[in-house]
Write a protein that holds these residues in place. Structure first.
Motif, PDB file in Angstrom:
ATOM      1  N   ALA A 101       0.855  -1.177   0.000  1.00 20.67           N
ATOM      2  CA  ALA A 101       0.000   0.000   0.000  1.00 20.67           C
ATOM      3  C   ALA A 101       0.894   1.230   0.000  1.00 20.67           C
ATOM      4  CB  ALA A 101      -0.887  -0.011   1.245  1.00 20.67           C
ATOM      5  N   GLY A 102       0.405   2.303  -0.617  1.00 25.43           N
ATOM      6  CA  GLY A 102       1.212   3.505  -0.724  1.00 25.43           C
ATOM      7  C   GLY A 102       1.648   4.060   0.619  1.00 25.43           C
ATOM      8  N   SER A 103       0.811   3.884   1.636  1.00 22.21           N
ATOM      9  CA  SER A 103       1.090   4.460   2.951  1.00 22.21           C
ATOM     10  C   SER A 103       2.262   3.783   3.672  1.00 22.21           C
ATOM     11  CB  SER A 103      -0.157   4.368   3.827  1.00 22.21           C
ATOM     12  OG  SER A 103      -0.576   3.018   3.952  1.00 22.21           O
ATOM     13  N   VAL A 104       2.649   2.569   3.213  1.00 14.41           N
ATOM     14  CA  VAL A 104       3.733   1.848   3.902  1.00 14.41           C
ATOM     15  C   VAL A 104       4.926   1.573   2.991  1.00 14.41           C
ATOM     16  CG1 VAL A 104       2.023   0.746   5.387  1.00 14.41           C
ATOM     17  CG2 VAL A 104       2.924  -0.503   3.410  1.00 14.41           C
ATOM     18  N   LYS A 105       4.800   1.875   1.718  1.00 16.88           N
ATOM     19  CA  LYS A 105       5.866   1.581   0.770  1.00 16.88           C
ATOM     20  C   LYS A 105       7.147   2.292   1.174  1.00 16.88           C
ATOM     21  CE  LYS A 105       6.335   0.882  -4.192  1.00 16.88           C
ATOM     22  NZ  LYS A 105       5.695   1.078  -5.508  1.00 16.88           N
ATOM     23  N   GLY A 106       8.236   1.549   1.186  1.00 17.13           N
ATOM     24  CA  GLY A 106       9.522   2.097   1.583  1.00 17.13           C
ATOM     25  C   GLY A 106       9.801   1.959   3.070  1.00 17.13           C
ATOM     26  N   ARG A 107       8.777   1.593   3.841  1.00 17.47           N
ATOM     27  CA  ARG A 107       8.955   1.427   5.295  1.00 17.47           C
ATOM     28  C   ARG A 107       8.719  -0.012   5.736  1.00 17.47           C
ATOM     29  NH1 ARG A 107       5.574   3.808   8.705  1.00 17.47           N
ATOM     30  NH2 ARG A 107       3.788   3.870   7.266  1.00 17.47           N
ATOM     31  N   PHE A 108       7.832  -0.729   5.051  1.00 16.03           N
ATOM     32  CA  PHE A 108       7.491  -2.110   5.409  1.00 16.03           C
ATOM     33  C   PHE A 108       8.072  -3.056   4.361  1.00 16.03           C
ATOM     34  CE2 PHE A 108       3.293  -1.351   7.941  1.00 16.03           C
ATOM     35  CZ  PHE A 108       3.950  -0.419   8.736  1.00 16.03           C
ATOM     36  N   THR A 109       8.456  -4.257   4.810  1.00 18.72           N
ATOM     37  CA  THR A 109       8.968  -5.277   3.903  1.00 18.72           C
ATOM     38  C   THR A 109       8.307  -6.614   4.222  1.00 18.72           C
ATOM     39  OG1 THR A 109      11.120  -4.164   3.815  1.00 18.72           O
ATOM     40  CG2 THR A 109      11.019  -6.431   3.026  1.00 18.72           C
ATOM     41  N   ILE A 110       7.692  -7.214   3.207  1.00 20.63           N
ATOM     42  CA  ILE A 110       7.073  -8.521   3.360  1.00 20.63           C
ATOM     43  C   ILE A 110       8.025  -9.585   2.840  1.00 20.63           C
ATOM     44  CG2 ILE A 110       5.882  -8.432   1.123  1.00 20.63           C
ATOM     45  CD1 ILE A 110       3.501  -9.862   2.472  1.00 20.63           C
ATOM     46  N   SER A 111       8.080 -10.711   3.545  1.00 17.73           N
ATOM     47  CA  SER A 111       8.942 -11.812   3.120  1.00 17.73           C
ATOM     48  C   SER A 111       8.376 -13.124   3.666  1.00 17.73           C
ATOM     49  CB  SER A 111      10.382 -11.601   3.605  1.00 17.73           C
ATOM     50  OG  SER A 111      10.432 -11.579   5.021  1.00 17.73           O
TER      51      SER A 111
END
Length: 126
Positions: A60-70
């Motif tokens: 989501a745009g609000s978390v892009k660059g801060r959250f990482t899914i793996s």
């Protein structure tokens, strides 16, 4: 019946980090879409991040660059690394799974997922 169990939530200050985990049981499919959702009081549940078995990840745009899914396939575990947390990230976080590849543009929609966990609370203070 697939079971998903989240862990790793907690309370942090603005700018802090948390790492969430989601362990899937009775999970033997090779084709899947795995996602993290969150819900704040009075708001609808929103998709945060998605990872599928083809290796696609989206945010989501609000978390892009801060959250990482793996994921760790061997451990049947999905992760969400959350950095530079903000008070607006405060919510109950849920993992979800559907055993197919969802088209882009629909893979963060709650209605497309079959199974959800019980959630883990994340609280970010100012």
């Amino acid at each position: 019946q697939v079971q998903l169990v989240e862990s790793g939530g907690g309370s942090v200050q603005t700018g802090g980090s948390l790492s969430l985990s989601c362990t899937l049981s009775r999970y033997t499919y090779n084709t899947y879409s795995l996602a993290w959702f969150r819900q704040s009081p009075g708001k609808e549940r929103e998709g945060v991040a998605i990872l599928d078995s083809k290796g696609f990840t989206g945010y989501a745009g609000s978390v892009k660059g801060r959250f990482t899914i793996s994921e760790d396939n061997a451990k049947k575990t999905l992760y969400l690394q959350m950095d530079n947390l903000k008070p607006e990230d405060t919510a109950m976080y849920y993992c979800a799974v559907i055993f197919r590849i969802l088209p882009r543009g629909t893979n963060l929609e709650e209605r497309n997922y079959s199974y959800f966990g019980q959630g883990t609370q994340v609280t970010v203070s100012a």
